[in-house]
Motif scaffolding. Structure first.
Motif, mmCIF file in Angstrom:
data_model
loop_
_atom_site.group_PDB
_atom_site.id
_atom_site.type_symbol
_atom_site.label_atom_id
_atom_site.label_comp_id
_atom_site.label_asym_id
_atom_site.label_seq_id
_atom_site.Cartn_x
_atom_site.Cartn_y
_atom_site.Cartn_z
ATOM 1 N N SER A 29 28.722 25.113 25.697
ATOM 2 C CA SER A 29 29.277 25.341 27.030
ATOM 3 C C SER A 29 29.436 26.829 27.316
ATOM 4 C CB SER A 29 30.628 24.629 27.155
ATOM 5 O OG SER A 29 31.247 24.923 28.386
ATOM 6 N N ALA A 30 29.826 27.593 26.290
ATOM 7 C CA ALA A 30 30.072 29.027 26.477
ATOM 8 C C ALA A 30 28.790 29.842 26.473
ATOM 9 C CB ALA A 30 31.015 29.534 25.390
ATOM 10 N N LYS A 31 27.825 29.455 25.617
ATOM 11 C CA LYS A 31 26.640 30.289 25.412
ATOM 12 C C LYS A 31 25.356 29.704 26.004
ATOM 13 C CE LYS A 31 28.553 33.674 23.204
ATOM 14 N NZ LYS A 31 28.568 35.030 23.804
ATOM 15 N N GLY A 32 25.382 28.438 26.353
ATOM 16 C CA GLY A 32 24.197 27.834 26.945
ATOM 17 C C GLY A 32 23.135 27.417 25.943
ATOM 18 N N ILE A 33 23.369 27.614 24.667
ATOM 19 C CA ILE A 33 22.459 27.173 23.618
ATOM 20 C C ILE A 33 23.279 26.578 22.483
ATOM 21 C CG2 ILE A 33 20.684 28.887 24.158
ATOM 22 C CD1 ILE A 33 21.621 30.503 21.762
ATOM 23 N N MET A 92 37.022 30.922 18.955
ATOM 24 C CA MET A 92 36.079 30.208 18.097
ATOM 25 C C MET A 92 34.653 30.666 18.349
ATOM 26 S SD MET A 92 37.282 26.244 17.690
ATOM 27 C CE MET A 92 37.087 25.874 19.431
ATOM 28 N N VAL A 93 34.270 30.766 19.621
ATOM 29 C CA VAL A 93 32.907 31.184 19.962
ATOM 30 C C VAL A 93 32.648 32.601 19.475
ATOM 31 C CG1 VAL A 93 31.340 31.711 21.871
ATOM 32 C CG2 VAL A 93 32.720 29.609 21.919
ATOM 33 N N VAL A 108 31.829 23.154 22.528
ATOM 34 C CA VAL A 108 32.462 24.372 23.049
ATOM 35 C C VAL A 108 31.477 25.532 23.032
ATOM 36 C CG1 VAL A 108 34.231 26.115 22.545
ATOM 37 C CG2 VAL A 108 34.818 23.688 22.449
ATOM 38 N N PHE A 109 30.727 25.663 21.937
ATOM 39 C CA PHE A 109 29.783 26.775 21.815
ATOM 40 C C PHE A 109 28.671 26.663 22.861
ATOM 41 C CE2 PHE A 109 26.280 29.244 20.174
ATOM 42 C CZ PHE A 109 26.904 30.363 19.637
#
Length: 293
Positions: free
Chosen positions: A232-236, A194-195, A229-230
């Motif tokens: 958490s994965a990318k920090g923004i 998804m990310v 989720v986004f």
């Protein structure tokens, strides 16, 4: 679009029965034919390899793969030409009222959560995934269950329907256990996909109107979940990623073209009226520098 052949239980089920099982090589005419049916089907591959097209998605499948096909869901198997073994699978078919007559008429196996027998299992599971890969000792266990159902159905000894119902209940519980054991790995992989999709989509469509809701629709999840989720994965946040991508594009085009900054900004997805009437070149440059810092 390829025509979908409609199969009814009357083609396979014995009169008065609500369950049927066969080997795929016993009915070869349906391999390679896109079809749907008015019963639930559990397919367990025991030999060979194939592609499985189901509900618009295509999977490479092999020995040990198990699929659950809901009612009215188009699908078909095609044996691979380079398969070293013939494609053979158990095809187990049943209607939901085979377990519980109170849920007759429902189309989806998920509705078993309305059945007293399976309610707690589906409630705890939270979701149901139609595709599983079975290996190791589980492969032998699933193969044995399907074989017991097959032999009971063929033998038709006294009480065979009750035995099949018991074995099928055991099969569904085993599938739910398998789903639970694989859920963490599936969730992690799905989150990564998804990310990656969101990042690629923003890069390709930054000049268009993009919202978290529209992105969530494309990956079939809740917008709040996708946002968490986004981040958490990318920090923004997704919104910040969209803004960052657009500003980077403005900066790049300022260095490669002589077009007015407001025009460039509008082409990169910023609101056109705001870009043309409100923003100055200095404001955009400050935004670019702040993002770079």
């Amino acid at each position: 679009m390829e025509d979908i052949k409609i199969l009814t239980k009357d083609l396979f089920f014995r009169p008065g029965e609500r369950v049927h099982i066969q080997m795929s090589n016993e009915v070869p005419d349906y391999i390679g034919i896109l079809h749907s049916h008015d019963y639930i089907e559990v397919v367990y591959i025991i030999s060979g390899s194939a592609t499985h097209e189901i509900d618009g998605k295509t999977y490479d499948v092999k020995r040990g793969d198990l699929f659950i096909v809901n009612m009215h869901t188009p699908h078909m198997f095609r044996q691979k030409e380079d398969s070293k073994e013939p494609f053979v699978a158990y095809d187990l078919m049943f209607t939901l009222d085979f377990f519980d007559q109170s849920i007759t008429g429902n189309h989806y196996i998920e509705k078993l959560n309305d059945s007293f027998m399976f309610y707690s299992l589906f409630r705890d599971s939270g979701k149901f995934i139609p595709y599983f890969s079975v290996s190791g000792s589980a492969h032998a266990m699933f193969g044995e269950l399907f074989n017991k159902i097959y032999l009971e159905h063929r033998g038709r000894e006294s009480g065979y329907i009750e035995m099949i119902r018991a074995y099928l209940s055991q099969l569904i519980v085993s599938i739910l256990r398998l789903e639970n054991s694989q859920s963490d790995e599936r969730d992690s992989h799905h989150a990564e996909q998804m990310v990656e999709f969101v990042c690629d989509y923003i890069k390709e469509h930054f000049s268009e109107r993009i919202s978290v809701s529209s992105l969530a629709e494309k990956v079939y999840v809740n917008p709040d979940y996708l946002g968490r989720v986004f981040r958490s994965a990318k920090g923004i946040t997704i919104g910040s990623m969209i803004q960052k991508t657009r500003i980077e594009q403005v900066c790049h085009r300022l260095n490669t073209t002589k077009a007015p900054v407001a025009e460039i900004a509008a082409e990169c997805g910023f609101d056109r009226a705001e870009a043309l009437n409100s923003f100055t070149e200095e404001k955009y440059i400050r935004e670019v520098k702040s993002q770079e810092d």
